[in-house]
Enzyme design. Structure first.
Site, PDB file in Angstrom:
ATOM      1  N   TYR A   1      -2.519  -1.219 -23.090  1.00 47.02           N
ATOM      2  CA  TYR A   1      -2.578  -2.535 -22.886  1.00 47.02           C
ATOM      3  C   TYR A   1      -2.187  -3.360 -21.874  1.00 47.02           C
ATOM      4  O   TYR A   1      -2.617  -4.042 -21.185  1.00 47.02           O
ATOM      5  CB  TYR A   1      -2.232  -3.490 -24.292  1.00 47.02           C
TER       6      TYR A   1
ATOM      7  N   HIS B   1       0.954  -0.962  -0.082  1.00 50.57           N
ATOM      8  CA  HIS B   1      -0.035   0.205  -0.070  1.00 50.57           C
ATOM      9  C   HIS B   1       0.807   1.279  -0.088  1.00 50.57           C
ATOM     10  O   HIS B   1       1.843   1.263   0.682  1.00 50.57           O
ATOM     11  CB  HIS B   1      -0.767  -0.032   1.026  1.00 50.57           C
TER      12      HIS B   1
ATOM     13  N   HIS C   1      -6.496   9.171  -1.363  1.00 49.75           N
ATOM     14  CA  HIS C   1      -5.586   8.448  -0.458  1.00 49.75           C
ATOM     15  C   HIS C   1      -4.321   7.746  -1.133  1.00 49.75           C
ATOM     16  O   HIS C   1      -3.095   8.357  -1.042  1.00 49.75           O
ATOM     17  CB  HIS C   1      -6.192   7.255   0.233  1.00 49.75           C
TER      18      HIS C   1
HETATM   19 ZN   LIG Z   1      -2.265   5.044   3.225  1.00 48.15          ZN
END
Ligand SMILES: [Zn+2]
Length: 194
Positions: free
Chosen positions: A92, A71, A134
């Site tokens: 693509y 993340h 975010h």
């Molecule tokens: Zn975060």
């Protein structure tokens, strides 16, 4: 792809996951700092896990093939996510994430079960998603796969934003995206390119 203490990484284990600690910096992170915990939130030891542990846990519970999660708040991914738009099939290589686009989960407060549920929904049939206002999440079958996905998504978001800034982007048709996906099935030995 991250600055300061933003972003976090986890790996599935036999009885839960290992995740980076809350507020850690990649520059000073040591192996001993990693937090072992179950997917229902029981932490082993005293360290506090990343504030996004519930998102990681929910994704592992929803997608058995996910073994690693990355993340980040990488620039181009976050910039596109701040438009509250997913990444469309403009190139693509977008098919490497499992379909014709990469979705953007709606904005809710970081670290909440609501964000976990929205990320799980946005990842349906995909190996990455954006998180509105975010950042992004990429999952992989191992560390290299998850990191390669994160790097590819950042590159593609940057290319899309560049193209958008220069003019009207021609998106590929569903048939063109499908043909690329078919082509990848016979590309390379075992590891398709990211
Ligand atoms: Zn975060």
């Amino acid at each position: 792809m991250n600055t300061g203490s933003s972003g976090n990484v986890s790996a599935r284990t036999s009885d839960g996951m290992l995740i980076t600690p809350s507020g850690c910096s990649a520059a000073t992170l040591r192996e001993a700092d990693l937090v072992a915990m179950s997917l229902d939130g029981t932490v082993r030891g005293d360290a506090a896990p990343s504030s996004e542990w519930s998102m990681h846990a929910a994704i592992y519970q929803a997608y058995p093939a996910a073994a690693w999660l990355v993340h980040t708040h990488a620039d181009a991914c976050t910039a596109l996510a701040c438009l509250n738009e997913g990444l469309p099939g403009f190139h693509y290589m977008v098919t490497r994430f499992g379909g014709g686009d990469v979705r953007c989960a709606p904005y809710v407060t970081f670290g909440t079960p609501e964000l976990a549920a929205l990320a799980v929904a946005a990842l349906q049939g995909r190996t990455a998603c954006l998180l509105a206002n975010h950042g992004m999440v990429a999952l992989g079958r191992d560390a290299d796969d998850a990191l390669a996905g994160a790097l590819l998504l950042e590159t593609l978001c940057r290319q899309y934003l560049l193209a958008r800034a220069a003019g009207a982007v021609r998106l590929l048709t569903a048939e063109e995206m499908q043909a690329a996906q078919e082509r990848f099935k016979t590309y390379g030995p075992n590891t398709p390119p990211r």
